[in-house]
Design an enzyme around this catalytic site. Structure first.
Site, short mmCIF file in Angstrom:
data_model
loop_
_atom_site.label_atom_id
_atom_site.label_comp_id
_atom_site.label_asym_id
_atom_site.label_seq_id
_atom_site.Cartn_x
_atom_site.Cartn_y
_atom_site.Cartn_z
N ASP A 150 -4.54 -11.21 43.43
CA ASP A 150 -3.24 -11.44 43.31
C ASP A 150 -2.77 -12.61 42.45
OD1 ASP A 150 -0.33 -11.67 43.63
OD2 ASP A 150 -0.57 -11.34 46.02
N CYS A 162 9.63 -5.49 37.59
CA CYS A 162 11.11 -5.45 38.09
C CYS A 162 12.02 -5.90 37.09
CB CYS A 162 11.09 -6.30 39.23
SG CYS A 162 12.63 -6.28 40.17
N1 LIG Z 1 8.98 -3.29 46.71
C1 LIG Z 1 9.46 -4.40 47.72
N2 LIG Z 1 9.95 -3.95 48.82
C2 LIG Z 1 10.41 -4.80 49.43
N3 LIG Z 1 10.90 -6.13 49.15
C3 LIG Z 1 10.44 -6.57 47.73
C4 LIG Z 1 9.56 -5.48 47.00
N4 LIG Z 1 9.64 -6.11 45.94
C5 LIG Z 1 9.80 -7.40 45.97
N5 LIG Z 1 10.53 -7.71 47.05
C6 LIG Z 1 10.98 -8.77 47.82
O1 LIG Z 1 10.87 -9.79 46.75
C7 LIG Z 1 10.15 -11.05 47.30
C8 LIG Z 1 9.46 -11.22 46.39
O2 LIG Z 1 8.28 -10.44 45.91
P1 LIG Z 1 6.58 -10.57 45.92
O3 LIG Z 1 6.02 -9.44 46.44
O4 LIG Z 1 6.46 -12.23 46.52
O5 LIG Z 1 6.52 -11.10 44.42
P2 LIG Z 1 5.40 -11.44 43.36
O6 LIG Z 1 4.05 -11.41 44.21
O7 LIG Z 1 5.30 -10.57 42.16
O8 LIG Z 1 5.64 -12.91 43.26
C9 LIG Z 1 9.35 -10.46 48.70
O9 LIG Z 1 9.20 -11.50 49.65
C10 LIG Z 1 10.38 -9.46 48.94
O10 LIG Z 1 11.46 -9.85 49.68
#
Ligand SMILES: Nc1ncnc2c1ncn2[C@@H]1O[C@H](COP(=O)(O)OP(=O)(O)O)[C@@H](O)[C@H]1O
Ligand SMILES: O=P(O)(O)OC[C@H]1O[C@@](CO)(OP(=O)(O)O)[C@@H](O)[C@@H]1O
Length: 383
Positions: free
Chosen positions: A175, A213
């Site tokens: 990750d 996204c």
């Molecule tokens: N598919 C999803 N379903 C629900 N919440 C999401 C989703 N994608 C993003 N989020 C929200 O956005 C926030 C940031 O996403 P995260 O998974 O931490 O992103 P990354 O790992 O790409 O930095 C999460 O804490 C959640 O609240």
């Protein structure tokens, strides 16, 4: 205890040599043990239902028995996440782990996440507040200072390979944003080095899971949630949003999405320099709401096992059903947030640094992550 400087001696490598000191676990272990020692508030390797997931030998069905027998093969998987910060990588990969745990074909798999951001927080902050970037050399996310950030990623990767090699998991999720071709080339190179080493007990198959996204309401909501992570535990909300928005702009300026051309070039290279390792690529775009042509590809290695085929089938089902299973609640949360509702454990408002009056989160967020921000995001010079 290790100091940041220790990292300098710990990861002298480039994409052409072998990074990992798997033969020299002492030096590796001291670093990893150190950061795992105080990992309670934010686990560095996330294991869902781990204790229930050992290799169970009380088979409940023919399919499960077959899987257990197939497990005697030496297949392991590395799922390489690709995507900008706040695109949903950690969330989607946690959903994937849940899915694999519920699918009878893959329920026995032990999955672990290795998160480069958590390693960075452990090693660079060590419980102290994160320095806000402000164009200083402390700004890890400015591409001109990327060296240190690379070291955290490599250390995380090293930890992941060691855990796979010690049979602590069957599928490892790496990750990190893995947002440049150079980083991905480095990861695939290390996988080939591992697989080509006759002393290794396992064969690792790479899977790319690209999470993106682009929907602005989603991006805003995701950034809002990011400002509550450990990086910003001591920062006022507005500062955190500004800092994260700047981080995202830095990443935008250097992000190269994974494409069919890159997929093909890794397949060709794998065949040229070593035994064909196979390669798989899946994408989740806007929580599964959007589709794009050429955003997935499958290349099975010549000696693919039934086990590998089942895992790939399961991941494919996960991706194609993602919006149906997970997006409803997500959209609801995004809409609630836009209307000013937040989960009950949080207040509705933030206090700005220069003003003690409470202001709704959404108002602060919209003031910074506004339409102009999105327009400039796509200009390379903006950060
Ligand atoms: N598919 C999803 N379903 C629900 N919440 C999401 C989703 N994608 C993003 N989020 C929200 O956005 C926030 C940031 O996403 P995260 O998974 O931490 O992103 P990354 O790992 O790409 O930095 C999460 O804490 C959640 O609240
Ligand atoms: O080294 P790369 O691939 O950029 O990924 C790691 C970085 O990703 C980030 C992006 O924000 O992860 P995380 O969201 O888990 O905090 C940084 O914290 C972390 O340092």
């Amino acid at each position: 205890m290790i100091l940041e400087e220790d990292l300098d001696s710990g990861s002298k490598s480039n994409s052409t040599n072998s990074l990992f000191s798997l033969n020299n676990r002492d030096s590796y272990s001291s670093i990893v043990d150190d950061y795992l020692a105080d990992a309670d508030e934010e686990p560095t390797a996330l294991t869902l239902n781990y204790s229930n997931r050992g290799r169970r030998f009380s088979a409940v069905s023919a399919a499960a028995l077959q899987q257990q027998q197939d497990l005697q093969t030496n297949d392991k998987l590395v799922i390489v996440l690709v995507g900008l910060p706040a695109s949903g990588k950690s969330t989607v990969s946690n959903h994937l782990i849940q899915h694999l745990g519920q699918d009878p074909r893959t329920a026995h798999m032990r999955c672990k996440t290795f998160n480069a951001g958590q390693v960075r927080r452990k090693l660079s902050c060590r419980g102290r507040p994160m320095m806000l970037a402000n164009n200083s050399s402390e700004d890890l996310f400015n591409p001109k200072n990327s060296q240190k950030k690379e070291k955290y990623a490599r250390l995380t990767l090293e930890h992941m390979f060691a855990e796979l090699d010690q049979d602590s998991c069957d599928a490892a999720i790496f990750d990190a944003t893995n947002s440049t071709e150079a980083r991905r080339a480095f990861i695939f190179h290390q996988l080939r080095v591992y697989n080509a080493d006759a002393n290794r007990s396992y064969h690792i198959t790479p899977v790319v899971l690209q999470v993106s996204c682009t929907e602005r309401a989603f991006v805003r909501y995701n950034i809002h949630n990011k400002t509550f992570n450990q990086d910003y535990f001591d920062k006022p909300y507005e500062f955190a949003v500004r800092d994260f928005a700047k981080r995202l702009a830095h990443y935008h300026s250097q992000y190269i999405p994974f494409t069919t051309a890159e997929f093909n070039s890794h397949v060709v290279e794998s065949k040229l320099v070593s035994e064909d390792n196979g390669l798989f690529w899946f994408s989740v775009i806007n929580a599964g709401y959007s589709c794009a042509p050429n955003s997935a590809a499958l290349h099975f290695p010549p000696k693919a096992t039934q086990y590998l085929s089942s895992v790939i089938d399961s991941i494919q089902e996960f991706v194609s059903s993602y919006s149906g299973v997970h997006a409803h609640q997500y959209i609801q949360d995004v809409q609630d947030f836009a209307k000013g509702k937040t989960p009950s454990n949080r207040t509705l408002t933030a206090t700005t640094p220069n003003n003690s009056t409470a202001v709704p989160y959404a108002a602060i967020l919209h003031g910074i992550v506004n339409e102009d921000y999105f327009t400039r995001l796509h200009k390379p010079s903006f950060a």
